[in-house]
Write a protein that holds these residues in place. Structure first.
Motif, mmCIF file in Angstrom:
data_model
loop_
_atom_site.group_PDB
_atom_site.id
_atom_site.type_symbol
_atom_site.label_atom_id
_atom_site.label_comp_id
_atom_site.label_asym_id
_atom_site.label_seq_id
_atom_site.Cartn_x
_atom_site.Cartn_y
_atom_site.Cartn_z
ATOM 1 N N MET A 7 0.953 -1.143 0.147
ATOM 2 C CA MET A 7 -0.131 0.109 -0.083
ATOM 3 C C MET A 7 0.927 1.456 -0.019
ATOM 4 O O MET A 7 0.610 2.305 -0.522
ATOM 5 N N ASP A 8 2.078 1.152 0.654
ATOM 6 C CA ASP A 8 2.986 2.261 0.585
ATOM 7 C C ASP A 8 3.247 2.504 -0.937
ATOM 8 O O ASP A 8 3.621 3.781 -1.379
ATOM 9 N N LYS A 9 3.627 1.425 -1.795
ATOM 10 C CA LYS A 9 3.791 1.723 -3.169
ATOM 11 C C LYS A 9 2.914 2.550 -3.854
ATOM 12 O O LYS A 9 2.917 3.398 -4.419
ATOM 13 N N PHE A 10 1.575 2.005 -3.524
ATOM 14 C CA PHE A 10 0.294 2.585 -4.200
ATOM 15 C C PHE A 10 0.372 3.916 -3.563
ATOM 16 O O PHE A 10 -0.270 4.970 -4.538
ATOM 17 N N SER A 11 0.568 4.273 -2.427
ATOM 18 C CA SER A 11 0.313 5.529 -1.845
ATOM 19 C C SER A 11 1.184 6.802 -2.564
ATOM 20 O O SER A 11 1.241 7.724 -2.466
ATOM 21 N N LYS A 12 2.542 6.259 -2.845
ATOM 22 C CA LYS A 12 3.555 7.279 -3.462
ATOM 23 C C LYS A 12 2.932 7.733 -4.869
ATOM 24 O O LYS A 12 3.354 8.859 -4.956
ATOM 25 N N PHE A 13 1.994 7.275 -5.352
ATOM 26 C CA PHE A 13 1.490 7.894 -6.477
ATOM 27 C C PHE A 13 0.786 9.152 -6.154
ATOM 28 O O PHE A 13 0.424 10.034 -7.121
ATOM 29 N N PHE A 14 0.157 9.239 -4.916
ATOM 30 C CA PHE A 14 -0.567 10.445 -4.286
ATOM 31 C C PHE A 14 0.562 11.240 -3.464
ATOM 32 O O PHE A 14 0.173 12.329 -2.784
ATOM 33 N N GLY A 15 1.797 10.857 -3.567
ATOM 34 C CA GLY A 15 3.010 11.842 -2.565
ATOM 35 C C GLY A 15 2.629 11.481 -1.181
ATOM 36 O O GLY A 15 3.158 12.391 -0.174
ATOM 37 N N LEU A 16 1.885 10.519 -0.789
ATOM 38 C CA LEU A 16 1.697 10.054 0.994
ATOM 39 C C LEU A 16 2.809 8.846 1.295
ATOM 40 O O LEU A 16 2.825 7.937 0.411
ATOM 41 N N ARG A 17 2.716 8.581 2.405
ATOM 42 C CA ARG A 17 3.166 7.457 2.859
ATOM 43 C C ARG A 17 2.146 7.036 4.002
ATOM 44 O O ARG A 17 1.414 7.940 4.696
#
Length: 166
Positions: free
Chosen positions: A152-162
């Motif tokens: 999910m952290d990988k996915f969240s990187k698309f939104f600039g979040l951790r």
């Protein structure tokens, strides 16, 4: 089972005639389908050790599970695990040592989980394991919480979040 995803009954019947060009081709007992599985080098080593004749190792599933539990206990796989059981629709929590949960089917689940973690598409895993329905295969998917967070952290990187940030 860890290297093929086969069910116990199919795994103990592997024969040399089923191995062609590095692939294991087997007619499964449960679904009566022919499946093809790439022969893992570790499995090939074991099969060669026994000259592809596992008949001397053939035991019942119950006896296999008993032996596996004993080996896991000897290996120190005895951390307490909380499990949920239902009795007359009432949820009850039990704490039992982990080795008691390990059985022949654990190898199949391990194969499926490792295949998912390796990035193998579910449709390929489905063909290898002989599942007729994707829904049935998805019931086996049990990935550790830490892995879920990493993914999910990988996915969240698309939104600039951790994960954990707002």
């Amino acid at each position: 089972m860890i290297y093929t995803g086969l069910r116990f009954g199919d795994g103990i019947c592997i024969s040399k005639r089923w191995v062609v060009n590095g692939m294991l081709h087997i007619l499964t007992h449960k679904t009566d389908e022919i499946i093809s599985i790439p022969l893992h080098p570790n499995l090939k080593e074991v099969l060669e050790k026994y000259d592809y004749d596992l008949s001397s190792l053939a035991i019942s599933n119950q006896k296999f599970n008993k032996y596996v539990k004993e080996r896991c206990l000897e290996a120190g796989i005895n951390a307490d695990v909380e499990v949920v059981k239902y009795a007359k629709r009432i949820k009850k929590y039990h704490v039992i040592p982990k080795y008691k949960l390990i059985a022949s089917h654990t190898g199949r689940r391990t194969f499926i989980t490792n295949a998912i973690l390796a990035g193998i598409p579910l449709s390929v895993i489905q063909r290898i394991t002989g599942h007729k329905k994707l829904v049935t295969l998805q019931k086996y998917v049990d990935i550790a919480e830490g892995i879920n967070v990493e993914e999910m952290d990988k996915f969240s990187k698309f939104f600039g979040l951790r994960i954990g940030e707002r």
